[in-house]
Design a protein around this motif. Structure first.
Motif, mmCIF file in Angstrom:
data_model
loop_
_atom_site.group_PDB
_atom_site.id
_atom_site.type_symbol
_atom_site.label_atom_id
_atom_site.label_comp_id
_atom_site.label_asym_id
_atom_site.label_seq_id
_atom_site.Cartn_x
_atom_site.Cartn_y
_atom_site.Cartn_z
ATOM 1 N N ASN A 171 8.175 -48.454 14.386
ATOM 2 C CA ASN A 171 8.316 -47.156 13.712
ATOM 3 C C ASN A 171 6.964 -46.455 13.690
ATOM 4 N N PRO A 172 6.504 -45.931 14.830
ATOM 5 C CA PRO A 172 5.197 -45.278 14.869
ATOM 6 C C PRO A 172 5.170 -44.046 13.974
ATOM 7 N N PRO A 173 3.980 -43.631 13.552
ATOM 8 C CA PRO A 173 3.887 -42.475 12.653
ATOM 9 C C PRO A 173 4.367 -41.192 13.319
ATOM 10 N N ALA A 174 4.579 -40.183 12.498
ATOM 11 C CA ALA A 174 5.075 -38.902 12.992
ATOM 12 C C ALA A 174 4.180 -38.367 14.108
ATOM 13 N N PRO A 175 4.763 -37.695 15.084
ATOM 14 C CA PRO A 175 3.962 -37.188 16.206
ATOM 15 C C PRO A 175 2.757 -36.365 15.783
ATOM 16 N N ALA A 176 2.876 -35.635 14.675
ATOM 17 C CA ALA A 176 1.762 -34.786 14.236
ATOM 18 C C ALA A 176 0.536 -35.602 13.868
ATOM 19 N N ALA A 177 0.727 -36.886 13.555
ATOM 20 C CA ALA A 177 -0.402 -37.735 13.161
ATOM 21 C C ALA A 177 -1.164 -38.276 14.363
ATOM 22 N N ALA A 178 -0.617 -38.133 15.556
ATOM 23 C CA ALA A 178 -1.201 -38.753 16.742
ATOM 24 C C ALA A 178 -2.027 -37.765 17.550
ATOM 25 N N GLN A 179 -2.906 -38.313 18.361
ATOM 26 C CA GLN A 179 -3.700 -37.530 19.293
ATOM 27 C C GLN A 179 -3.080 -37.602 20.683
ATOM 28 N N LEU A 180 -3.258 -36.532 21.445
ATOM 29 C CA LEU A 180 -2.764 -36.471 22.812
ATOM 30 C C LEU A 180 -3.930 -36.361 23.775
ATOM 31 N N LYS A 181 -3.793 -37.002 24.924
ATOM 32 C CA LYS A 181 -4.837 -36.961 25.950
ATOM 33 C C LYS A 181 -4.214 -36.814 27.332
ATOM 34 N N SER A 182 -4.993 -36.244 28.244
ATOM 35 C CA SER A 182 -4.599 -36.215 29.652
ATOM 36 C C SER A 182 -5.143 -37.427 30.384
ATOM 37 N N ALA A 183 -5.860 -38.295 29.692
ATOM 38 C CA ALA A 183 -6.437 -39.498 30.316
ATOM 39 C C ALA A 183 -5.458 -40.659 30.248
ATOM 40 N N HIS A 184 -5.594 -41.573 31.202
ATOM 41 C CA HIS A 184 -4.864 -42.832 31.147
ATOM 42 C C HIS A 184 -5.852 -43.973 31.280
ATOM 43 N N PRO A 185 -5.591 -45.109 30.628
ATOM 44 C CA PRO A 185 -6.460 -46.266 30.830
ATOM 45 C C PRO A 185 -6.343 -46.754 32.271
ATOM 46 N N ASP A 186 -7.466 -47.124 32.863
ATOM 47 C CA ASP A 186 -7.447 -47.694 34.214
ATOM 48 C C ASP A 186 -6.851 -49.094 34.129
ATOM 49 N N ILE A 187 -5.807 -49.331 34.898
ATOM 50 C CA ILE A 187 -5.176 -50.647 34.914
ATOM 51 C C ILE A 187 -4.837 -51.029 36.353
ATOM 52 N N THR A 188 -4.690 -52.316 36.582
ATOM 53 C CA THR A 188 -4.068 -52.836 37.794
ATOM 54 C C THR A 188 -2.748 -53.461 37.394
ATOM 55 N N LEU A 189 -1.689 -53.119 38.104
ATOM 56 C CA LEU A 189 -0.375 -53.706 37.874
ATOM 57 C C LEU A 189 -0.131 -54.780 38.918
ATOM 58 N N PHE A 190 0.338 -55.934 38.477
ATOM 59 C CA PHE A 190 0.653 -57.028 39.386
ATOM 60 C C PHE A 190 2.167 -57.090 39.581
ATOM 61 N N PHE A 191 2.609 -56.864 40.824
ATOM 62 C CA PHE A 191 4.024 -56.826 41.158
ATOM 63 C C PHE A 191 4.434 -58.083 41.911
ATOM 64 N N ASN A 192 5.612 -58.593 41.570
ATOM 65 C CA ASN A 192 6.269 -59.621 42.368
ATOM 66 C C ASN A 192 7.543 -58.988 42.902
ATOM 67 N N THR A 193 7.645 -58.862 44.229
ATOM 68 C CA THR A 193 8.782 -58.162 44.827
ATOM 69 C C THR A 193 9.818 -59.116 45.402
ATOM 70 N N ALA A 194 9.648 -60.419 45.182
ATOM 71 C CA ALA A 194 10.587 -61.399 45.748
ATOM 72 C C ALA A 194 11.931 -61.346 45.031
ATOM 73 N N GLY A 195 12.988 -61.488 45.788
ATOM 74 C CA GLY A 195 14.314 -61.650 45.210
ATOM 75 C C GLY A 195 14.906 -60.418 44.571
ATOM 76 N N LEU A 196 14.429 -59.228 44.956
ATOM 77 C CA LEU A 196 14.948 -58.005 44.353
ATOM 78 C C LEU A 196 16.141 -57.480 45.137
ATOM 79 N N GLY A 197 17.088 -56.886 44.428
ATOM 80 C CA GLY A 197 18.207 -56.201 45.050
ATOM 81 C C GLY A 197 18.237 -54.760 44.593
ATOM 82 N N ALA A 198 19.319 -54.078 44.865
ATOM 83 C CA ALA A 198 19.438 -52.669 44.488
ATOM 84 C C ALA A 198 20.883 -52.342 44.166
ATOM 85 N N LEU A 199 21.075 -51.397 43.259
ATOM 86 C CA LEU A 199 22.388 -50.878 42.912
ATOM 87 C C LEU A 199 22.350 -49.367 43.015
ATOM 88 N N GLN A 200 23.446 -48.782 43.445
ATOM 89 C CA GLN A 200 23.543 -47.332 43.461
ATOM 90 C C GLN A 200 24.980 -46.925 43.210
#
Length: 208
Positions: free
Chosen positions: A146-175
């Motif tokens: 239950n985060p505080p009301a939006p008015a209490a928060a700050q907004l930024k155009s920045a994002h933290p620099d991260i590396t995402l580690f992906f495992n692509t084995a065994g994936l399927g797809a639905l459509q």
């Protein structure tokens, strides 16, 4: 001081990452790297991380509903002095199949705060405003569900620099196509594989 603000006793932050920034990858996200540059050595700090997807273009109007996100890490992390790459292995992989990725982070309440220069590397993206929303406090113990009301928060155009580690084995797809009783396509319908974090929404043609 995103995604975790150790200058305050607890903090919350959400950031949207866009598919093109991840080279339109898909798979099981098994962990992330963070990049810090701290003035103090902070071992064994309790943090929590959630991931999810959203059809929101940004966070200007408020938080992404935490109930739609998946807890992927709940534990302690070492944040060493100086500049470091910090690997955080997820307790539970997050299955990402596309869309705007949400990273939600919580510095768990601690009755102590540290140096204002305990910072992370970030990237400013002026062409993608309001992609990060964050709050921090010494007198309030946040409930990440239950985060505080939006008015209490700050907004930024920045994002933290991260590396995402992906495992692509065994994936399927639905459509498929979602239509109403008159066989007209329905836009914006939430489609989810029950029991998983795989969620998407139909487009204007009712397709997913």
């Amino acid at each position: 001081r995103i995604p975790f603000d150790f200058y305050w006793k607890n903090s919350l932050a959400q950031t949207i990452f866009y598919p093109e920034e991840m080279n339109n990858m898909a798979g099981a996200i098994t962990g992330i790297n963070l990049f810090n540059n701290f003035a103090t050595n902070l071992p064994n700090k309790a943090v929590k991380i959630w991931m999810g997807t959203t059809n929101l273009p940004n966070l200007a109007d408020g938080w992404v509903d935490p109930s739609t996100l998946t807890l992927v890490f709940d534990g302690t992390v070492n944040f060493p002095l100086g500049a470091n790459t910090i690997f955080v292995p997820f307790n539970q992989p997050f299955i990402y199949t596309g869309g705007n990725l949400v990273l939600y982070t919580f510095r768990v309440w601690e009755d102590q705060y540290f140096n204002s220069n305990d910072k992370f590397y970030v990237t400013e993206t002026p062409n993608k405003p309001n992609r990060t929303r964050h709050v921090q406090a010494d007198a309030t113990q946040y409930d990440p569900a239950n985060p505080p009301a939006p008015a209490a928060a700050q907004l930024k155009s920045a994002h933290p620099d991260i590396t995402l580690f992906f495992n692509t084995a065994g994936l399927g797809a639905l459509q498929g196509v979602v239509s109403n009783p008159q066989s007209a396509p329905v836009e914006g319908v939430k489609v989810q594989i029950v029991g998983t974090s795989s969620i998407t929404y139909t487009n204007a043609q009712g397709q997913y």
